[in-house]
Every structure is written in structure tokens, then in C-alpha cells.
Scaffold this motif. Structure first.
Motif, PDB file in Angstrom:
ATOM      1  N   PRO A   1     -25.460 -63.111  84.962  1.00 49.93           N
ATOM      2  CA  PRO A   1     -26.195 -61.904  84.882  1.00 49.93           C
ATOM      3  C   PRO A   1     -26.620 -61.633  83.787  1.00 49.93           C
ATOM      4  O   PRO A   1     -26.554 -62.563  82.573  1.00 49.93           O
ATOM      5  CB  PRO A   1     -24.362 -61.509  84.640  1.00 49.93           C
ATOM      6  CG  PRO A   1     -23.309 -62.016  84.402  1.00 49.93           C
ATOM      7  CD  PRO A   1     -24.453 -63.557  84.808  1.00 49.93           C
TER       8      PRO A   1
ATOM      9  N   GLN B   1     -31.957 -57.627  92.740  1.00 50.50           N
ATOM     10  CA  GLN B   1     -30.838 -56.443  92.591  1.00 50.50           C
ATOM     11  C   GLN B   1     -29.624 -56.964  91.788  1.00 50.50           C
ATOM     12  O   GLN B   1     -28.717 -56.357  91.637  1.00 50.50           O
ATOM     13  CB  GLN B   1     -30.212 -56.377  93.662  1.00 50.50           C
ATOM     14  CG  GLN B   1     -31.035 -55.232  94.864  1.00 50.50           C
ATOM     15  CD  GLN B   1     -30.921 -54.308  93.900  1.00 50.50           C
ATOM     16  OE1 GLN B   1     -29.595 -53.296  94.327  1.00 50.50           O
ATOM     17  NE2 GLN B   1     -32.040 -53.653  94.241  1.00 50.50           N
ATOM     18  N   GLY B   2     -29.436 -58.222  90.689  1.00 55.84           N
ATOM     19  CA  GLY B   2     -29.034 -58.692  89.662  1.00 55.84           C
ATOM     20  C   GLY B   2     -27.741 -59.267  90.075  1.00 55.84           C
ATOM     21  O   GLY B   2     -26.426 -59.399  89.319  1.00 55.84           O
ATOM     22  N   LEU B   3     -27.959 -60.164  91.871  1.00 58.97           N
ATOM     23  CA  LEU B   3     -26.695 -60.488  91.784  1.00 58.97           C
ATOM     24  C   LEU B   3     -27.070 -61.943  92.777  1.00 58.97           C
ATOM     25  O   LEU B   3     -25.627 -62.166  92.884  1.00 58.97           O
ATOM     26  CB  LEU B   3     -26.293 -59.461  93.108  1.00 58.97           C
ATOM     27  CG  LEU B   3     -25.889 -57.760  92.863  1.00 58.97           C
ATOM     28  CD1 LEU B   3     -25.617 -57.587  94.461  1.00 58.97           C
ATOM     29  CD2 LEU B   3     -24.774 -58.473  92.213  1.00 58.97           C
TER      30      LEU B   3
ATOM     31  N   THR C   1     -18.611 -60.105  94.417  1.00 58.95           N
ATOM     32  CA  THR C   1     -17.930 -58.537  93.840  1.00 58.95           C
ATOM     33  C   THR C   1     -17.884 -57.756  95.836  1.00 58.95           C
ATOM     34  O   THR C   1     -18.142 -57.966  96.489  1.00 58.95           O
ATOM     35  CB  THR C   1     -18.784 -58.273  93.284  1.00 58.95           C
ATOM     36  OG1 THR C   1     -18.407 -57.140  92.545  1.00 58.95           O
ATOM     37  CG2 THR C   1     -20.033 -57.625  94.131  1.00 58.95           C
TER      38      THR C   1
ATOM     39  N   ASP D   1     -24.707 -48.535  96.315  1.00 61.30           N
ATOM     40  CA  ASP D   1     -24.927 -49.393  95.450  1.00 61.30           C
ATOM     41  C   ASP D   1     -25.938 -49.881  95.910  1.00 61.30           C
ATOM     42  O   ASP D   1     -26.853 -50.128  97.308  1.00 61.30           O
ATOM     43  CB  ASP D   1     -24.209 -50.928  95.730  1.00 61.30           C
ATOM     44  CG  ASP D   1     -24.683 -51.913  94.730  1.00 61.30           C
ATOM     45  OD1 ASP D   1     -26.011 -52.117  94.637  1.00 61.30           O
ATOM     46  OD2 ASP D   1     -23.706 -52.217  94.021  1.00 61.30           O
TER      47      ASP D   1
ATOM     48  N   ARG E   1     -22.184 -56.094  88.923  1.00 66.59           N
ATOM     49  CA  ARG E   1     -22.987 -56.949  88.016  1.00 66.59           C
ATOM     50  C   ARG E   1     -22.469 -57.627  87.034  1.00 66.59           C
ATOM     51  O   ARG E   1     -22.959 -58.691  86.595  1.00 66.59           O
ATOM     52  CB  ARG E   1     -24.310 -56.664  87.793  1.00 66.59           C
ATOM     53  CG  ARG E   1     -25.157 -55.949  89.222  1.00 66.59           C
ATOM     54  CD  ARG E   1     -25.742 -54.787  89.204  1.00 66.59           C
ATOM     55  NE  ARG E   1     -26.990 -55.307  90.771  1.00 66.59           N
ATOM     56  CZ  ARG E   1     -26.271 -53.748  91.399  1.00 66.59           C
ATOM     57  NH1 ARG E   1     -25.212 -53.477  91.375  1.00 66.59           N
ATOM     58  NH2 ARG E   1     -26.866 -54.284  92.796  1.00 66.59           N
TER      59      ARG E   1
ATOM     60  N   ARG F   1     -22.989 -64.165  93.106  1.00 63.20           N
ATOM     61  CA  ARG F   1     -21.586 -63.088  92.461  1.00 63.20           C
ATOM     62  C   ARG F   1     -20.680 -62.581  93.474  1.00 63.20           C
ATOM     63  O   ARG F   1     -21.055 -62.626  94.884  1.00 63.20           O
ATOM     64  CB  ARG F   1     -22.422 -61.707  91.974  1.00 63.20           C
ATOM     65  CG  ARG F   1     -21.468 -60.865  91.314  1.00 63.20           C
ATOM     66  CD  ARG F   1     -20.786 -60.799  89.837  1.00 63.20           C
ATOM     67  NE  ARG F   1     -20.722 -59.555  89.088  1.00 63.20           N
ATOM     68  CZ  ARG F   1     -19.011 -60.019  88.606  1.00 63.20           C
ATOM     69  NH1 ARG F   1     -18.340 -61.045  89.474  1.00 63.20           N
ATOM     70  NH2 ARG F   1     -18.308 -58.823  88.148  1.00 63.20           N
TER      71      ARG F   1
ATOM     72  N   VAL G   1     -29.497 -52.687  83.016  1.00 64.04           N
ATOM     73  CA  VAL G   1     -28.996 -52.780  84.402  1.00 64.04           C
ATOM     74  C   VAL G   1     -29.955 -51.538  85.364  1.00 64.04           C
ATOM     75  O   VAL G   1     -30.371 -51.893  86.721  1.00 64.04           O
ATOM     76  CB  VAL G   1     -27.521 -52.583  84.979  1.00 64.04           C
ATOM     77  CG1 VAL G   1     -27.113 -52.648  86.706  1.00 64.04           C
ATOM     78  CG2 VAL G   1     -27.116 -54.230  85.024  1.00 64.04           C
TER      79      VAL G   1
ATOM     80  N   ARG H   1     -31.200 -61.660  94.523  1.00 65.12           N
ATOM     81  CA  ARG H   1     -32.543 -62.048  92.181  1.00 65.12           C
ATOM     82  C   ARG H   1     -32.143 -59.834  92.476  1.00 65.12           C
ATOM     83  O   ARG H   1     -31.936 -60.217  91.078  1.00 65.12           O
ATOM     84  CB  ARG H   1     -32.476 -63.077  92.712  1.00 65.12           C
ATOM     85  CG  ARG H   1     -32.762 -62.999  91.132  1.00 65.12           C
ATOM     86  CD  ARG H   1     -33.810 -65.166  90.902  1.00 65.12           C
ATOM     87  NE  ARG H   1     -34.957 -64.399  91.675  1.00 65.12           N
ATOM     88  CZ  ARG H   1     -36.333 -65.469  91.941  1.00 65.12           C
ATOM     89  NH1 ARG H   1     -36.014 -66.621  91.255  1.00 65.12           N
ATOM     90  NH2 ARG H   1     -37.403 -65.057  93.077  1.00 65.12           N
TER      91      ARG H   1
END
Length: 391
Positions: free
Chosen positions: A30, A24-26, A274, A280, A65, A272, A39, A22
Motif C-alpha cells: 500500500p 485499485q490499490g489492493l 479486508t 467501493d 487499502r 490485501r 488513494v 493492483r
């Protein structure tokens, strides 16, 4: 190492993994309104690297993301409007402009170095500064040439001078043009309020530790210090004032700290699916990746070809909040080529197909070609899922 405070909370390894995702935006919806700029602000640093397979790593990070954005959108978000600058953080990184003051400690440290490996002829540094002042932003080539004509590290005097000025903070890179740094005077490129926010070393370190803790969600001393390549003793000196909360994570052998906001609610939402750049920030630190995800990953681009196990630029597959496999990709015209695929098990087949098709859309490819699959029995099911996803 300074004494470690008593943890205020114990969390499970599974909670720590979801907190990290969370942060890390994943995990969760989004932030499409914030876009690439959001981001970057959220992560605090996006690593740059010369390798370009599908795209360069700093492009792959927002694609992972936010999906297919297009190179122009990414470049605009990073380099236009004075939103960011490039400096030495985890490595060479794009950083939000608001973080300029936080690296004053590093700029001072560079200025105080007693010697440099590259001696400069008298007056070269001053000549470079004067040229930037009179002619505006320039590349090293425009400043007089980047190379002396020898090996790649054989920099010209003007290149050495401008890179030294960059580390000192007299010059700043606010754009890459054809992958060349574009240099400008900091006094002209950095907004005055940010440029003149002169922090002492302790405050710089405190803010960077706090920011790294927020970007990671939860981490050990080494995890958090490594985010901006701080020394362990620098972390120790400021962590008590950083706002991070000491916690224990079941199964982790070392003490940990968490961002307070990461503990306010249980991390939930859509995972996510991906592919991730090896650079990353979710996975750039190998020991943390093994501890959090039970996944060993090594960039093999610099490994001799015959000794590679997973390929030149193997990108891990993130699916269901776990790392479930990897693929070494390439491009052939409008086709994404999966040169080598490895999967954790059959359950990873459908997510890998979906991730490959989405990655193709990132770079304008309309087809996916499957080459080597390490588990031959999974080749046919994977091909079928790719065909279904492309339909």
C-alpha cells in the motif's frame, strides 16, 4: 457502437482480475506515503453515501487499502487544503481538485437543460449567490433552510437554488460538516489555474475515459464508461485518443481496453485481506463484479428486511485476491457485531476473522461479537479464529 479495433494483446481472466486489484490499490504494497490523498488521486473518485454502519463509505475505502487511519485523518485528507471537491461522477463523489476541469462538459450540460423539476421564485438564485459572496461558505440551513417541512425531497427554494448553482459550477462543495454540504463560490474555492482550465467537451471526455481506464486497469466499454457515468457514445467518441489499449480477455464476451501501465509488468505482491464497502469502486458495478470475481453482490439496505438474504449493509470479504464471503456488520459500543456472516468455504474462515478484527480497529472497537453464520458448522471455527486474532 463504433468499430472495435483489433486487440493488441490477449490476457487471461485471472490476469485481468489481478490487474484490476493492483489498479485499485489492493494488490502489492500500500502507498502509505501518499495516504488518503494518494488513494483519492489514484482512484479518481470516491463515492459518498448517507448510510453509516461502521463508518461512512468514503471512510471505508481508504481503510480497506491503508488500515486504521481514524476519521479525523480521513476528513483532513479529503476536506482540508483545497485538495478535493464534491460533484456528480459515478454518483455523488469526492474528486481530486485536479479533476475540476474534466467535468466542464457536465456543468455545461446542466446549464443547457431546458427545464427543471423544481421551479424557483424570481431572484432566489441571485440571493443565494449574493449571500455566499458576502458571508462565505455556508450550509443549506445557513442559506435559509434545506427543507420546506414536508417529505425529505421537499427542498426549500434556497436549497434548490444552491444545488442548481452546484451543478452549474458557480458554487462548489469542498467540505461536509455533520454530513451537510458546505457551499462556497467556485471562484473563491477552486485554485485559479484549475478554475480557468477551460476544456472542450471532447477533451473532458477523453481525460475521464483515460482516468477511468487507469483506475480500473482493464475494463469493457460499459465498465469504463460507468466509472464516471458517461454514455456509451461518449466513450466511443474519445476512446481512440484516450491512450487505452484494446485487449481481449479470455472468457469475457465483450471487447476490453487496458491502461498501458497496467500491461507493463505482471501484477504481483501481497493481497490485501479486508472488508469492502458495497460502494467501493472495485465492486460498485455489479455486472463487472460478477465477471471479474464470479461473485454476485447486491446492496440490500433498500430491500424490505424480511426479503434480505445477506443483510442491510453486507460487506464483501476480499482475501487472496478473491471475494470469499460477506458480513453484515454493526456496532454496539466498543464491540463490532457480525450480525450475519456467509463464507465461501472453510478456507475463508481465517481471512474473515482477520478482516473482522481489523475492521474493528478502523472504528475503535476492541471486541468482535459473532451472531448468525449461514453455515452453522463454520461458526465454532470462525469464533476460535476471531478469539485468536484478538489475543
Amino acid at each position: 457502437m463504433t468499430p472495435v479495433p483489433t486487440p493488441v494483446l490477449e490476457i487471461s481472466a485471472d490476469q485481468a482480475r489481478r490487474i484490476a486489484l493492483r489498479a485499485q490499490g489492493l494488490l502489492g504494497a500500500p502507498d502509505r506515503r501518499g495516504g488518503v490523498t494518494g488513494v483519492l488521486r489514484h482512484l479518481g473518485a470516491v463515492q459518498l453515501d448517507t448510510i453509516s454502519v461502521l463508518a461512512r463509505s468514503h471512510e471505508l475505502v481508504p481503510y480497506a487499502r491503508l488500515g486504521a487511519l481514524g476519521r479525523h485523518t480521513v476528513d483532513e485528507a479529503y476536506w482540508s487544503g483545497g485538495r478535493s471537491f464534491e460533484y456528480w461522477s459515478h454518483a455523488a463523489c469526492i474528486l481530486p481538485m485536479r479533476e475540476w476541469p474534466h467535468f466542464a462538459f457536465r456543468r455545461r450540460a446542466y446549464r443547457s437543460r431546458p427545464q427543471w423539476n423544481h421551479p424557483l421564485p424570481d431572484g432566489t438564485y441571485e440571493t443565494v449567490i449574493r449571500k455566499l459572496r458576502t458571508e462565505g461558505p455556508l450550509t443549506a440551513t445557513e442559506l435559509g433552510g434545506a427543507k420546506n417541512g414536508g417529505e425529505w425531497w421537499d427542498w426549500s427554494a434556497s436549497k434548490v437554488a444552491v444545488e442548481r448553482a452546484l451543478m452549474y459550477g458557480e458554487v462548489v462543495c469542498t467540505e461536509r460538516r455533520g454530513w451537510k454540504r458546505v457551499y462556497d463560490l467556485a471562484e473563491r474555492a477552486i485554485p485559479g489555474a484549475v478554475l480557468n482550465d477551460d476544456l472542450d467537451d471532447a477533451e473532458c471526455l477523453r481525460r475521464l475515459v483515460s482516468q477511468a481506464g487507469s483506475a480500473l486497469g482493464v475494463g469493457t466499454r460499459a465498465d469504463i464508461a460507468d466509472y464516471h457515468r458517461l454514455r456509451a457514445e461518449q466513450f466511443d467518441a474519445v476512446v481512440a485518443e484516450s491512450g487505452l489499449v484494446p485487449v481481449s480477455v479470455r472468457g469475457w464476451q465483450k471487447p476490453a481496453w487496458a491502461a498501458p501501465e497496467a500491461l507493463e509488468s505482471e501484477p504481483r505482491g501481497r493481497h490485501r485481506t479486508t472488508l469492502l464497502s458495497p460502494f467501493d469502486s472495485l465492486i460498485w458495478e455489479r455486472a463487472r463484479t460478477e465477471r471479474v470475481f464470479g461473485f454476485t453482490h447486491r446492496l440490500e439496505a433498500y430491500v424490505p428486511r424480511l426479503k434480505r438474504v445477506h443483510g442491510y449493509f453486507a460487506m464483501p470479504l476480499l482475501a487472496g485476491g478473491r471475494l470469499r464471503g460477506r458480513v453484515d456488520p454493526a456496532r454496539d459500543g466498543s464491540t463490532l457485531v457480525a450480525r450475519q456472516v456467509s463464507l465461501e468455504d472453510r478456507k475463508a474462515v481465517e481471512p474473515m476473522a482477520r478482516a473482522l478484527v481489523e475492521a474493528a480497529s478502523w472504528v475503535g472497537c476492541t471486541d468482535v461479537r459473532l451472531e448468525k453464520v449461514q453455515a452453522p458448522e463454520l461458526r465454532e471455527p470462525l469464533q476460535a479464529e476471531i478469539t485468536r486474532a484478538l489475543a
